[in-house]
Design a protein around this motif. Structure first.
Motif, PDB file in Angstrom:
ATOM      1  N   GLY A 207     -19.303  50.775  16.812  1.00 33.43           N
ATOM      2  CA  GLY A 207     -20.637  50.785  16.233  1.00 33.43           C
ATOM      3  C   GLY A 207     -21.250  49.406  16.076  1.00 33.43           C
ATOM      4  O   GLY A 207     -20.661  48.380  16.457  1.00 33.43           O
ATOM      5  N   PHE A 208     -22.435  49.361  15.493  1.00 33.25           N
ATOM      6  CA  PHE A 208     -23.199  48.130  15.259  1.00 33.25           C
ATOM      7  C   PHE A 208     -22.420  47.199  14.333  1.00 33.25           C
ATOM      8  O   PHE A 208     -21.811  47.639  13.355  1.00 33.25           O
ATOM      9  N   LEU A 209     -22.433  45.912  14.640  1.00 36.96           N
ATOM     10  CA  LEU A 209     -21.742  44.878  13.860  1.00 36.96           C
ATOM     11  C   LEU A 209     -20.228  45.102  13.814  1.00 36.96           C
ATOM     12  O   LEU A 209     -19.551  44.619  12.911  1.00 36.96           O
ATOM     13  N   SER A 210     -19.692  45.825  14.780  1.00 37.32           N
ATOM     14  CA  SER A 210     -18.267  46.105  14.818  1.00 37.32           C
ATOM     15  C   SER A 210     -17.695  45.658  16.160  1.00 37.32           C
ATOM     16  O   SER A 210     -18.318  44.888  16.889  1.00 37.32           O
ATOM     17  N   SER A 211     -16.501  46.139  16.484  1.00 38.64           N
ATOM     18  CA  SER A 211     -15.837  45.764  17.739  1.00 38.64           C
ATOM     19  C   SER A 211     -14.713  46.757  17.995  1.00 38.64           C
ATOM     20  O   SER A 211     -14.503  47.704  17.224  1.00 38.64           O
ATOM     21  N   SER A 212     -13.956  46.515  19.050  1.00 33.17           N
ATOM     22  CA  SER A 212     -12.822  47.389  19.363  1.00 33.17           C
ATOM     23  C   SER A 212     -11.763  47.366  18.260  1.00 33.17           C
ATOM     24  O   SER A 212     -10.901  48.251  18.206  1.00 33.17           O
ATOM     25  N   PHE A 213     -11.835  46.382  17.368  1.00 33.73           N
ATOM     26  CA  PHE A 213     -10.916  46.312  16.224  1.00 33.73           C
ATOM     27  C   PHE A 213     -10.942  47.617  15.423  1.00 33.73           C
ATOM     28  O   PHE A 213      -9.907  48.057  14.905  1.00 33.73           O
ATOM     29  N   SER A 214     -12.104  48.253  15.322  1.00 37.58           N
ATOM     30  CA  SER A 214     -12.231  49.461  14.501  1.00 37.58           C
ATOM     31  C   SER A 214     -11.471  50.650  15.081  1.00 37.58           C
ATOM     32  O   SER A 214     -11.256  51.649  14.396  1.00 37.58           O
ATOM     33  N   PHE A 215     -11.036  50.539  16.352  1.00 41.17           N
ATOM     34  CA  PHE A 215     -10.302  51.625  16.995  1.00 41.17           C
ATOM     35  C   PHE A 215      -8.810  51.325  17.129  1.00 41.17           C
ATOM     36  O   PHE A 215      -8.104  52.049  17.841  1.00 41.17           O
ATOM     37  N   ARG A 216      -8.331  50.257  16.490  1.00 47.50           N
ATOM     38  CA  ARG A 216      -6.936  49.848  16.706  1.00 47.50           C
ATOM     39  C   ARG A 216      -5.939  50.940  16.305  1.00 47.50           C
ATOM     40  O   ARG A 216      -4.891  51.099  16.938  1.00 47.50           O
ATOM     41  N   LYS A 217      -6.243  51.731  15.272  1.00 45.38           N
ATOM     42  CA  LYS A 217      -5.341  52.808  14.842  1.00 45.38           C
ATOM     43  C   LYS A 217      -5.516  54.050  15.721  1.00 45.38           C
ATOM     44  O   LYS A 217      -4.543  54.642  16.194  1.00 45.38           O
ATOM     45  N   LEU A 218      -6.759  54.446  15.921  1.00 46.71           N
ATOM     46  CA  LEU A 218      -7.031  55.646  16.718  1.00 46.71           C
ATOM     47  C   LEU A 218      -6.596  55.450  18.167  1.00 46.71           C
ATOM     48  O   LEU A 218      -6.078  56.376  18.796  1.00 46.71           O
ATOM     49  N   GLY A 219      -6.809  54.247  18.703  1.00 48.86           N
ATOM     50  CA  GLY A 219      -6.404  53.970  20.082  1.00 48.86           C
ATOM     51  C   GLY A 219      -4.916  54.153  20.289  1.00 48.86           C
ATOM     52  O   GLY A 219      -4.474  54.722  21.306  1.00 48.86           O
ATOM     53  N   GLN A 220      -4.110  53.693  19.322  1.00 54.02           N
ATOM     54  CA  GLN A 220      -2.653  53.871  19.403  1.00 54.02           C
ATOM     55  C   GLN A 220      -2.293  55.350  19.459  1.00 54.02           C
ATOM     56  O   GLN A 220      -1.442  55.774  20.251  1.00 54.02           O
ATOM     57  N   LEU A 221      -2.934  56.137  18.622  1.00 50.93           N
ATOM     58  CA  LEU A 221      -2.638  57.574  18.577  1.00 50.93           C
ATOM     59  C   LEU A 221      -3.058  58.265  19.875  1.00 50.93           C
ATOM     60  O   LEU A 221      -2.304  59.074  20.435  1.00 50.93           O
ATOM     61  N   LEU A 222      -4.247  57.949  20.352  1.00 52.69           N
ATOM     62  CA  LEU A 222      -4.752  58.591  21.564  1.00 52.69           C
ATOM     63  C   LEU A 222      -3.930  58.234  22.795  1.00 52.69           C
ATOM     64  O   LEU A 222      -3.871  58.997  23.767  1.00 52.69           O
ATOM     65  N   SER A 223      -3.279  57.071  22.755  1.00 51.45           N
ATOM     66  CA  SER A 223      -2.487  56.640  23.915  1.00 51.45           C
ATOM     67  C   SER A 223      -1.265  57.536  24.132  1.00 51.45           C
ATOM     68  O   SER A 223      -0.609  57.454  25.178  1.00 51.45           O
ATOM     69  N   ASN A 224      -0.963  58.403  23.171  1.00 56.48           N
ATOM     70  CA  ASN A 224       0.102  59.396  23.378  1.00 56.48           C
ATOM     71  C   ASN A 224      -0.268  60.399  24.462  1.00 56.48           C
ATOM     72  O   ASN A 224       0.613  61.029  25.059  1.00 56.48           O
ATOM     73  N   HIS A 225      -1.570  60.551  24.693  1.00 51.68           N
ATOM     74  CA  HIS A 225      -2.027  61.570  25.644  1.00 51.68           C
ATOM     75  C   HIS A 225      -2.981  61.035  26.708  1.00 51.68           C
ATOM     76  O   HIS A 225      -3.234  61.733  27.698  1.00 51.68           O
ATOM     77  N   PHE A 226      -3.526  59.841  26.497  1.00 52.28           N
ATOM     78  CA  PHE A 226      -4.562  59.334  27.392  1.00 52.28           C
ATOM     79  C   PHE A 226      -4.321  57.884  27.787  1.00 52.28           C
ATOM     80  O   PHE A 226      -3.653  57.138  27.075  1.00 52.28           O
ATOM     81  N   HIS A 227      -4.898  57.524  28.907  1.00 52.09           N
ATOM     82  CA  HIS A 227      -5.101  56.121  29.257  1.00 52.09           C
ATOM     83  C   HIS A 227      -6.340  55.688  28.469  1.00 52.09           C
ATOM     84  O   HIS A 227      -7.439  56.196  28.691  1.00 52.09           O
ATOM     85  N   VAL A 228      -6.173  54.761  27.517  1.00 55.82           N
ATOM     86  CA  VAL A 228      -7.233  54.405  26.571  1.00 55.82           C
ATOM     87  C   VAL A 228      -7.839  53.050  26.909  1.00 55.82           C
ATOM     88  O   VAL A 228      -7.118  52.066  27.113  1.00 55.82           O
ATOM     89  N   ILE A 229      -9.167  53.020  26.949  1.00 58.63           N
ATOM     90  CA  ILE A 229      -9.898  51.760  27.112  1.00 58.63           C
ATOM     91  C   ILE A 229     -10.880  51.641  25.953  1.00 58.63           C
ATOM     92  O   ILE A 229     -11.697  52.539  25.721  1.00 58.63           O
ATOM     93  N   SER A 230     -10.792  50.543  25.215  1.00 63.97           N
ATOM     94  CA  SER A 230     -11.698  50.281  24.095  1.00 63.97           C
ATOM     95  C   SER A 230     -12.546  49.062  24.440  1.00 63.97           C
ATOM     96  O   SER A 230     -12.011  47.981  24.715  1.00 63.97           O
ATOM     97  N   VAL A 231     -13.857  49.243  24.438  1.00 61.17           N
ATOM     98  CA  VAL A 231     -14.784  48.220  24.951  1.00 61.17           C
ATOM     99  C   VAL A 231     -15.524  47.535  23.811  1.00 61.17           C
ATOM    100  O   VAL A 231     -16.009  48.198  22.885  1.00 61.17           O
ATOM    101  N   ASP A 232     -15.626  46.216  23.884  1.00 60.00           N
ATOM    102  CA  ASP A 232     -16.536  45.478  22.999  1.00 60.00           C
ATOM    103  C   ASP A 232     -17.920  45.484  23.634  1.00 60.00           C
ATOM    104  O   ASP A 232     -18.124  44.903  24.706  1.00 60.00           O
ATOM    105  N   LEU A 233     -18.861  46.169  22.990  1.00 63.31           N
ATOM    106  CA  LEU A 233     -20.222  46.251  23.523  1.00 63.31           C
ATOM    107  C   LEU A 233     -20.942  44.923  23.285  1.00 63.31           C
ATOM    108  O   LEU A 233     -20.934  44.411  22.167  1.00 63.31           O
ATOM    109  N   PRO A 234     -21.574  44.359  24.308  1.00 63.68           N
ATOM    110  CA  PRO A 234     -22.298  43.103  24.089  1.00 63.68           C
ATOM    111  C   PRO A 234     -23.483  43.318  23.152  1.00 63.68           C
ATOM    112  O   PRO A 234     -24.128  44.360  23.220  1.00 63.68           O
ATOM    113  N   PRO A 235     -23.715  42.398  22.192  1.00 66.45           N
ATOM    114  CA  PRO A 235     -23.121  41.066  22.040  1.00 66.45           C
ATOM    115  C   PRO A 235     -21.981  41.032  21.026  1.00 66.45           C
ATOM    116  O   PRO A 235     -21.700  39.973  20.449  1.00 66.45           O
ATOM    117  N   PHE A 236     -21.301  42.136  20.781  1.00 60.84           N
ATOM    118  CA  PHE A 236     -20.345  42.215  19.675  1.00 60.84           C
ATOM    119  C   PHE A 236     -18.929  41.901  20.122  1.00 60.84           C
ATOM    120  O   PHE A 236     -18.612  41.858  21.312  1.00 60.84           O
TER     121      PHE A 236
END
Length: 276
Positions: free
Chosen positions: A36-65
């Motif tokens: 989201g706004f004023l955030s980064s891929s940091f906010s998905f660090r927990k969810l990304g770990q969990l999702l990687s049990n089933h998916f190839h996970v890519i977390s993107v930093d949206l410019p300019p964040f």
């Protein structure tokens, strides 16, 4: 056991895009996370770990964040940011995928669906922004004033990261130094404030009801009961405008759904994408 996360940069649409890739030997299916706004891929660090049990996970930093580029030559409209993510995935030779967008990231997800509906299998909108208009002309004109970026920095510093976190989470006791430092880090680079000036001029506003009603991609909407930033009424309106959508509301949760309740979010996403 923690999954290995690799940090990557790629030049896309004339700007440097930072993304994190979660190693997974279990699936060839890709799920893309957009913050989201004023955030980064940091906010998905927990969810990304969990999702990687089933998916190839890519977390993107949206410019300019985050760690992505902050060039003032980039056009920071939602449409162009969505185009940039689409081009990133194309360069990575990923042509079909699932999308998860939190807050502003939800609008980027919806813009991506409008542009390439056949590439996106399903979408998950976490407390997604919705129905926000373009800023008033007076605010846009202010962004051209020299040193306006200093005003933006001052305005954000008034509440500070801790103050902002108090607005977006329900249980304040969960806020720790890791969270504070993680959400503060992107703003140590002063270039972001000039880019935010440009974003004020470029942001075209959220998709209209008419545009949303053309979207048939299956969508799961997840909302926190006590979201002060994007209230539940927005989710209820979105679920009516989208052709094929369902809404799940988490009790005793605020706006920062992937941070506050990653396990419940993971369970709902898994049930939605990988039904038994």
């Amino acid at each position: 056991m923690p999954v290995t996360v690799s940090s990557q940069y790629l030049r896309v649409n004339n700007i440097d895009i930072y993304y994190e890739e979660y190693a997974s030997a279990n699936s060839k299916e890709t799920i893309v996370l957009l913050h989201g706004f004023l955030s980064s891929s940091f906010s998905f660090r927990k969810l990304g770990q969990l999702l990687s049990n089933h998916f190839h996970v890519i977390s993107v930093d949206l410019p300019p964040f985050g760690k992505s580029g902050k060039s003032t030559k980039f056009h920071y409209s939602y449409k162009n940011i969505a185009t940039t993510v689409l081009q990133l995935l194309q360069q990575l030779k990923i042509y079909e995928y699932y999308l998860v967008g939190h807050s502003m990231g939800g609008q980027i997800v919806l813009n991506m669906i409008l542009q390439r509906p056949n590439q996106i299998k399903k979408a998950v909108l976490l407390s997604s922004s919705g129905y926000m208009k373009r800023l008033k002309t007076s605010y846009i004109l202010l962004s051209y004033i020299p040193l306006f970026d200093k005003y933006i920095k001052h305005h954000l510093n008034k509440t500070g990261v801790l103050g902002n976190l108090h607005q977006v989470v329900y249980d304040k006791k969960m806020i720790d130094d890791v969270m504070i430092n993680g959400y503060a880090e992107p703003f140590l680079d002063n270039r972001i404030f000039k880019s935010l000036c440009k974003m004020i001029r470029n942001r075209e506003g959220d998709l209209s009801s008419e545009q949303l009603q053309t979207i048939s991609t299956p969508c799961l909407l997840i909302w926190g009961e006590f979201d002060k930033i994007v209230p539940i009424k927005v989710g209820k309106r979105l679920v009516n405008d989208l052709q094929n959508a369902q809404l799940v509301i988490f009790k005793n949760i605020g706006h920062l759904v992937p941070e506050e309740t990653p396990m419940r979010t993971y369970d709902e996403i898994k049930k939605f994408i990988l039904p038994i």
